[in-house]
Structures are given as structure tokens and as C-alpha cells.
Scaffold this motif. Structure first.
Motif, short mmCIF file in Angstrom:
data_model
loop_
_atom_site.label_atom_id
_atom_site.label_comp_id
_atom_site.label_asym_id
_atom_site.label_seq_id
_atom_site.Cartn_x
_atom_site.Cartn_y
_atom_site.Cartn_z
N ALA A 152 31.76 -4.25 -102.16
CA ALA A 152 30.66 -4.98 -101.29
C ALA A 152 31.49 -6.10 -99.90
CB ALA A 152 30.66 -6.24 -101.99
N MET A 153 30.36 -4.93 -98.84
CA MET A 153 31.00 -6.10 -97.63
C MET A 153 29.69 -6.67 -96.81
SD MET A 153 33.63 -2.93 -95.83
CE MET A 153 33.09 -1.63 -96.15
N SER A 154 29.73 -7.73 -96.68
CA SER A 154 28.06 -7.85 -96.42
C SER A 154 27.93 -7.89 -94.75
CB SER A 154 28.09 -9.45 -96.36
OG SER A 154 29.11 -10.06 -95.24
N ASP A 155 25.99 -8.08 -93.72
CA ASP A 155 25.72 -7.47 -93.08
C ASP A 155 25.87 -8.93 -92.50
OD1 ASP A 155 24.83 -6.70 -90.92
OD2 ASP A 155 22.92 -6.66 -91.06
N GLY A 156 27.01 -9.05 -91.61
CA GLY A 156 27.34 -10.64 -90.88
C GLY A 156 29.63 -10.34 -90.67
N SER A 157 29.74 -10.00 -91.18
CA SER A 157 31.17 -10.05 -91.35
C SER A 157 31.46 -8.30 -90.98
CB SER A 157 31.91 -10.09 -93.01
OG SER A 157 31.32 -9.34 -94.17
N ILE A 158 30.28 -7.15 -91.47
CA ILE A 158 29.84 -6.39 -91.00
C ILE A 158 29.42 -6.46 -89.44
CG2 ILE A 158 30.05 -3.30 -91.28
CD1 ILE A 158 32.68 -4.35 -91.98
N SER A 159 29.39 -5.69 -88.49
CA SER A 159 28.48 -6.10 -87.50
C SER A 159 26.77 -4.91 -87.77
CB SER A 159 29.06 -4.72 -85.99
OG SER A 159 28.94 -4.02 -86.67
N LEU A 221 17.36 9.52 -69.31
CA LEU A 221 18.05 9.28 -68.94
C LEU A 221 19.55 9.09 -69.24
CD1 LEU A 221 17.10 7.36 -65.82
CD2 LEU A 221 17.21 10.08 -65.50
N PHE A 222 19.69 8.39 -70.20
CA PHE A 222 20.68 8.02 -70.99
C PHE A 222 21.29 8.22 -72.15
CE2 PHE A 222 20.07 4.74 -67.89
CZ PHE A 222 20.90 4.84 -66.91
N ASN A 223 20.58 7.33 -73.03
CA ASN A 223 20.85 7.33 -74.79
C ASN A 223 19.94 6.78 -75.35
OD1 ASN A 223 22.15 5.32 -75.63
ND2 ASN A 223 23.86 6.24 -74.00
N PRO A 224 19.55 7.75 -77.05
CA PRO A 224 19.22 6.55 -77.66
C PRO A 224 19.48 5.56 -77.84
CG PRO A 224 19.22 8.90 -78.96
CD PRO A 224 20.58 8.03 -77.69
N ALA A 225 20.46 5.00 -78.23
CA ALA A 225 20.99 3.13 -78.67
C ALA A 225 20.73 2.52 -77.60
CB ALA A 225 23.22 3.87 -78.47
N ILE A 226 20.58 3.18 -76.31
CA ILE A 226 20.50 1.74 -74.89
C ILE A 226 18.84 2.47 -74.81
CG2 ILE A 226 20.41 2.05 -72.76
CD1 ILE A 226 23.10 3.91 -72.41
N ALA A 227 18.35 2.46 -74.99
CA ALA A 227 16.81 2.99 -74.90
C ALA A 227 16.78 1.89 -75.58
CB ALA A 227 16.00 4.49 -75.06
N SER A 228 17.12 2.31 -77.03
CA SER A 228 16.63 1.40 -77.90
C SER A 228 17.02 -0.12 -77.89
CB SER A 228 17.00 1.98 -79.17
OG SER A 228 17.10 0.76 -80.69
N PRO A 505 37.93 -4.84 -82.22
CA PRO A 505 37.66 -3.88 -81.12
C PRO A 505 37.37 -2.80 -81.48
CG PRO A 505 40.06 -3.29 -82.24
CD PRO A 505 39.62 -4.33 -82.61
N VAL A 506 36.91 -2.42 -81.87
CA VAL A 506 35.72 -1.13 -82.60
C VAL A 506 34.53 -1.35 -82.53
CG1 VAL A 506 38.02 0.57 -83.51
CG2 VAL A 506 36.56 -0.72 -84.89
N GLY A 507 33.80 -3.21 -82.98
CA GLY A 507 33.18 -3.25 -82.61
C GLY A 507 32.22 -3.09 -83.80
N LEU A 508 33.75 -2.82 -85.52
CA LEU A 508 32.93 -2.46 -86.60
C LEU A 508 32.82 -3.94 -87.20
CD1 LEU A 508 32.28 -0.98 -89.50
CD2 LEU A 508 34.99 -0.29 -89.32
N ALA A 509 34.02 -5.02 -87.16
CA ALA A 509 33.32 -6.64 -87.99
C ALA A 509 33.44 -7.50 -87.08
CB ALA A 509 35.34 -6.14 -88.51
N ARG A 516 30.06 -4.57 -79.94
CA ARG A 516 29.08 -3.68 -80.48
C ARG A 516 27.90 -2.66 -79.29
NH1 ARG A 516 25.51 -8.10 -83.02
NH2 ARG A 516 24.03 -6.36 -82.80
N ALA A 517 28.43 -2.14 -78.69
CA ALA A 517 27.93 -2.03 -77.83
C ALA A 517 28.05 0.13 -77.97
CB ALA A 517 27.51 -1.90 -76.37
N SER A 518 29.21 0.07 -78.45
CA SER A 518 30.17 1.48 -78.24
C SER A 518 30.28 1.69 -79.74
CB SER A 518 31.52 0.88 -77.77
OG SER A 518 32.56 -0.06 -77.91
N PHE A 519 29.84 0.84 -80.50
CA PHE A 519 29.72 1.43 -81.91
C PHE A 519 29.17 2.44 -82.19
CE2 PHE A 519 29.59 2.06 -86.56
CZ PHE A 519 30.76 1.90 -86.93
#
Length: 585
Positions: A152-159, A221-228, A505-509, A516-519
Motif C-alpha cells: 500500500a502506497m497512496s497517490d498523494g504520498s507518491i507523486s 519538438l520536445f517529448n510527449p510529457a511536455i506536450a501533454s 529529490p527524484v520526484g517520486l514521493a 515531478r517534471a523530471s520523473f
């Protein structure tokens, strides 16, 4: 040669570089002088800095670096060896898993060991089927395809990005994923594709021709994450944009419409979803009405996407209700949980339907009636006597022909972790998992309920041998959190709670958008699946040298106990009987 010597000993001028270095030194001197004056003569809150301006500040710099840097320069204190930690990272990244010479640290402390067989098997002779069925007598039992799953790890505690990576990894790897008490969110449905012919249960939004053009241009031009991210921002209300998924083909943004009638929802769990276990905590998030009461109809809708339900009574690191600091209670999280955003979210300690065990079991029976699917509980034991009421009531309900009892019991041990919990409860409340697991297994056998109640074990599992020990002690299934976190990129910086302005620091939690943008969701999803696959292969390797062909053949007699002096005890039942007896005194 003379020309080379002349070249090497020549005179060089770098006036711009010299100027920049001098300017930097001047700025540092000015900043140092200002800090010294402030610390010594202006501020009156920190006595250390009054006495030791400038130098005293180094203390806080090193203190801030202690946790994130300790794993690189200090001995491994929490696990038996750093080699186990490295194994997780290597397994996730697809690197070699063979070790050389010996573990980095000797295993000198008391621990359980695995017995090898006189006549071992080749790995090819070991079964690849690791299925386990929960609630076999129910209309919709759940057969997990693995004996391992993400705890169990909730969306909220996890990004949101982290949750999507876990959902992708669970779907690819074929193992269950537990929602945590934060409820079922859009991010757990990340692999669910939008189908315009079957969308009556969805809320949808689609951008203008211009917005769709911007998306396609940014994607090239960039990637799907930025476009999204840009497309969502153009199409959706900023407070709601994180609650929607995006179909990259039709460019439709969609989320579950919980106000749609039950008849609009899928009759069976869509086959493009991972196997999701819904956890209900004391806050009833995701299955409550506007007044905060349990909403049976909402629960039925949620269970159209989930395989079974876990009611959390307690976990090892946290006997209190769940804790989510205001910094993590974003507009999206508030929407999912039905609470106010940007305020500390502390759940009640006691589950609202657990004033007595009878009431708790009756509630489990109600959940089964509503969903037709298995329902169980997550608990922590503190003594052998603590489980006796559970076993006695299960025996009574079975004798009465009632199904109002847990189809599974998730056991968490005193070493269990949490992203946010009171320090005074971590590793001091509850029994160690091995002993608790032995007690529950034997107690259920004694009342004839072992075939009716599955056991899930959850605590500090990193490598295949950790899981095998739990399976030998009676666990039917092993739930893991920290190791899956590490497989998704966690570096154990220990800033998961978000307190004090610190962020993962890695955008996970974290809910910090910049982090988060770099995850890398797709990459981490693959690594999560890789880790699970290597765990299963490692378990099969151990089964071969134990002479065990199927997971059902695991038993406590295949273990031994080695104490701190190096002496081994082959009769594991006698050892546990003695250990349990000490807890009873």
C-alpha cells in the motif's frame, strides 16, 4: 623539443576569467561579512550562531547533508548489507546480479537461514506458475498471477507520475498493486485506454483544433510529457487537470465520472488494467459521501476496477491513522479523497466500523455482498494473545456458515516503514514479522481456517531470500513497498513527508511540480517490472537448491535459525515455540 618547451612554459593571459574569479571572491567576502554581522549583532534566535558566526552555519550545512549522503559514505545500518540494496537497483536496471568474494558486511546478527536439499533440482524443473487465489468461495474470487505485489502506497504520498509508473510496472509485470488508503485515482488507471464506444462512465474533454496542433508540434519538438502538460493546461481547469488522463491518439482527456449510474460502469475489471487492491483506511477516502460516511454505491463503482479490498486497521510504523501534510494535499488529491485542499490530512486512529471485532467482520461481510469479491484486513500483532480473538471469531463464523470474516490477513511487522509517521512508533510498536507470521499461521491451522484465510506478509523485503523466508513461515503472498520504491528510483533521502520544505529529490514521493517534471514514467515503469521479474527468478533459483518444485511446498521445516554466536538450530518449530513463549510471559 625546444619549441615544445617554449610552448609549455609560455605566458598566458585570461583577463575575463581572472575578473570573474575576483568578482566572485568579492561577492563571497561581502556575503560573509553581512552574514557575520547579522549572526553576531542582529539575530537573537540562535545562540550557536551568535558565538560562532559563519563557522556555526557549517553545522547546519553538514546536518542537512547527513541523511541524503549517509548511504554513500556510511555503513549500511538498516539492512544486513548494502549488497542487498545494490541488488534491488541492479535488478531494476537490468544489470548483472552476481556477487563476488563475499557480502560487504558479515551477517553476524541472529537471523533465519534456508536449508539446501541433499538432492537439488535444476531451475528448469521448478514451476513457473506462482498463482494464489483469494476468496475461492465467493462469486468473484481473485487469482493473483504472482506471490509478490506492491504494498500500500497512496497517490498523494507518491507523486502522480510515480503512481503511473507503478501502475504501468504492475500491468507489464503481472503483479497486484495496492492503492493505499488514498483511494483509487486516475493514475492507477494509467494503462486503461479510452474507447469512445464504451465511455459512459467517463468524463471527457477535448481541446480545440489549435490546442491539438500545439500538442503535436510540441511532441515533435520536445517529448510527449511536455506536450501533454501544455495540452492539459490549455484544455482543462487548472485545479482539475491532474485528475485527467490523456489518450495520445484521440487527444481526449478523461477521468472516471463517479456520478454516472452504476449500470454505466464495466461489469468486469477491464483487461488493460493491473490487478488493483483497494485499501480502505479510517478516513474512508474514495468510498465516502459528502458527509464523510461510507457510501455503498460509490464503493460498488470503485470495485468495478479493483480485484479485492483491504481494510487497514494498523501498519507497523504507524498505529495512528494516515498522515498527509498540507503540502501534499493538492487540488487533485483533495478531489480524489473528498476533502479540503492545502490542509493537513490526519485520519482517525480507529477504523469507523471497528469498535468491536464483530462489527469489523460484519463490515467485511457487507463489502463482500456489495462487490462479490474478497475482503481482508491489515493488522499488526503485539503478542501471541492478541490474535486469539481473531482466530476464535473466524472459527465461529465458519461454524455458522457465515462469510463475514477476512478472506486474507495482511500482517505488518514492527520494522514496517511509512512516508510519514511519529518517530516514537517506528520500530518500537508491534512484534517482529517472522514471529507474528508464525503465530497467525499456527493459530489459523488450529481452528481449521487455514484454507479459508490467506496470509499476506509485509515488512523489509528486498531480495529473493527475504521473500522465501516469509513464504516458508506460512505467507501465501508477500507485499513489498520500500524495494519497489527503490526500483522506481528512490535514493532513500528520507524526505518523503514533505515536512520542512524538503522534497523527494527524484520526484517520486513529492507533489512539487518542478521535481515531478523530471520523473521518467515509462522508464521507471519498466524498471519496476524488471525488479519483480528478477525477484521471481531469484525465488525459483532458491527453490531449486531447496528441492522445492512449487510455492505450495514451502514449509517452516526448510528453515533454520542462526544466533549471533554462529550456532545453528535446525528445529525451527522449537525455536519459535520458545520465542513465542517469551512473548507470552
Amino acid at each position: 623539443m625546444q619549441e615544445l618547451m617554449a610552448f609549455a612554459g609560455g605566458h598566458y593571459d585570461f583577463p575575463l576569467l581572472v575578473f570573474l574569479i575576483r568578482a566572485l571572491l568579492v561577492l563571497l567576502l561581502i556575503a560573509g561579512a553581512a552574514t557575520l554581522i547579522y549572526d553576531r549583532y542582529i539575530q537573537h534566535e540562535n545562540q550557536l550562531l551568535i558565538n560562532y558566526p559563519l563557522i556555526g552555519r557549517m553545522r547546519y550545512v553538514f546536518y542537512a547533508l547527513r541523511d541524503p549522503m549517509r548511504q554513500y559514505f556510511g555503513d549500511e545500518k538498516f539492512y544486513e548489507s548494502f549488497d542487498k540494496v545494490k541488488w534491488v537497483y541492479n535488478a531494476a536496471e537490468g544489470k548483472g546480479l552476481m556477487a563476488s568474494f563475499s557480502p560487504e558486511q558479515p551477517l553476524g546478527q541472529a537471523h533465519l537461514t534456508i536449508k539446501n536439499a541433499n538432492l537439488v533440482l535444476n531451475k528448469e524443473e521448478v514451476a513457473k506458475d506462482f498463482r494464489v487465489t483469494f476468496g475461492s468461495g465467493l462469486p468473484r474470487p481473485f487469482t493473483a498471477r504472482s506471490v509478490l505485489g506492491r504494498s500500500a502506497m497512496s497517490d498523494g504520498s507518491i507523486s502522480p507520475e510515480g503512481t503511473r509508473a507503478f501502475a504501468r510496472g504492475a500491468y507489464e509485470g503481472g503483479f497486484p498493486i495496492n492503492t493505499g488508503e488514498g483511494s483509487l485515482t486516475s493514475n492507477f488507471l494509467a494503462t486503461h485506454r479510452y474507447d469512445p464506444k464504451d465511455a459512459a462512465y467517463l468524463q471527457t474533454e477535448r481541446g480545440t483544433v489549435f490546442a491539438r496542433g500545439v500538442y503535436r508540434g510540441l511532441r515533435k519538438l520536445f517529448n510527449p510529457a511536455i506536450a501533454s502538460r501544455v495540452y492539459r493546461h490549455m484544455v482543462l481547469d487548472p485545479k482539475a487537470e491532474e485528475t485527467y488522463l490523456l489518450d495520445p491518439d484521440t487527444l481526449v482527456c478523461y477521468r472516471v465520472d463517479w456520478d454516472a449510474p452504476l449500470s454505466a460502469f464495466p461489469q468486469e475489471v477491464p483487461d488493460d488494467l493491473p490487478d488493483i487492491v483497494l485499501q480502505i483506511g479510517s478516513g474512508l477516502y474514495g468510498v465516502r459521501d459528502k458527509a464523510g460516511k461510507f457510501d455503498p454505491r460509490r464503493y460498488e463503482k470503485v470495485m468495478r476496477f479493483c480485484r479485492m479490498t483491504e481494510v487497514k486497521i494498523a501498519q507497523g510504523a504507524k498505529q495512528t491513522g494516515g498522515k498527509l501534510l498540507a503540502e501534499k494535499v493538492t487540488d487533485a488529491i483533495a478531489y480524489y479523497r473528498g476533502v479540503e485542499p492545502h490542509k493537513d490530512l490526519f485520519s482517525p486512529n480507529r477504523f469507523p466500523f471497528a469498535h468491536t471485532l464483530e462489527e469489523l467482520f460484519d463490515f467485511l461481510g457487507e463489502l463482500k455482498r456489495l462487490s462479490g469479491k474478497p475482503a481482508g484486513i491489515k493488522i499488526v500483532l503485539s503478542s501471541p494473545d492478541a490474535f486469539e480473538p481473531y482466530a476464535a471469531l473466524i472459527e465461529k463464523r465458519l461454524a455458522e456458515g457465515s462469510d463475514a470474516y477476512p478472506d486474507f490477513i495482511t500482517l505488518d511487522g514492527a520494522d514496517g516503514g511509512s512516508g510519514a509517521a511519529p518517530l516514537e512508533m517506528m520500530m518500537t510498536v508491534g512484534m517482529e514479522l517472522h514471529e507474528a507470521l508464525y503465530i497467525v499461521n499456527k493459530s489459523l491451522e488450529a481452528v481449521g481456517a487455514r484454507d479459508n484465510v490467506k496470509i499476506i506478509a509485509s515488512e523489509k523485503v528486498l531480495t529473493p531470500d527475504d521473500a522465501v523466508v516469509l513464504l516458508c513461515l506460512g505467507a501465501d503472498f508477500v507485499a513489498m513497498a520500500r524495494s519497489f520504491m527503490m526500483s522506481a528510483g528512490c535514493i532513500r533521502a528520507r524526505v518523503c513527508s514533505g515536512a520542512g520544505g524538503h522534497h523527494c529529490p527524484v520526484g517520486l514521493a513529492t507533489q512539487d511540480k518542478k521535481k515531478r517534471a523530471s520523473f521518467l514514467v515509462a522508464q521507471k515503469g519498466r524498471r519496476v517490472a524488471n525488479y519483480h521479474r528478477q525477484m521471481i527468478e531469484g525465488i525459483r533459483g532458491l527453490m531449486a537448491i531447496m528441492g522445492v518444485k512449487t510455492p505450495e511446498a514451502f514449509e517452516s521445516g526448510q528453515l533454520a535459525f542462526r544466533d549471533a554466536s554462529g550456532s545453528s538450530y535446525g528445529d525451527i518449530d522449537a525455536y519459535f515455540a520458545s520465542a513465542v513463549g517469551r512473548h507470552s510471559d
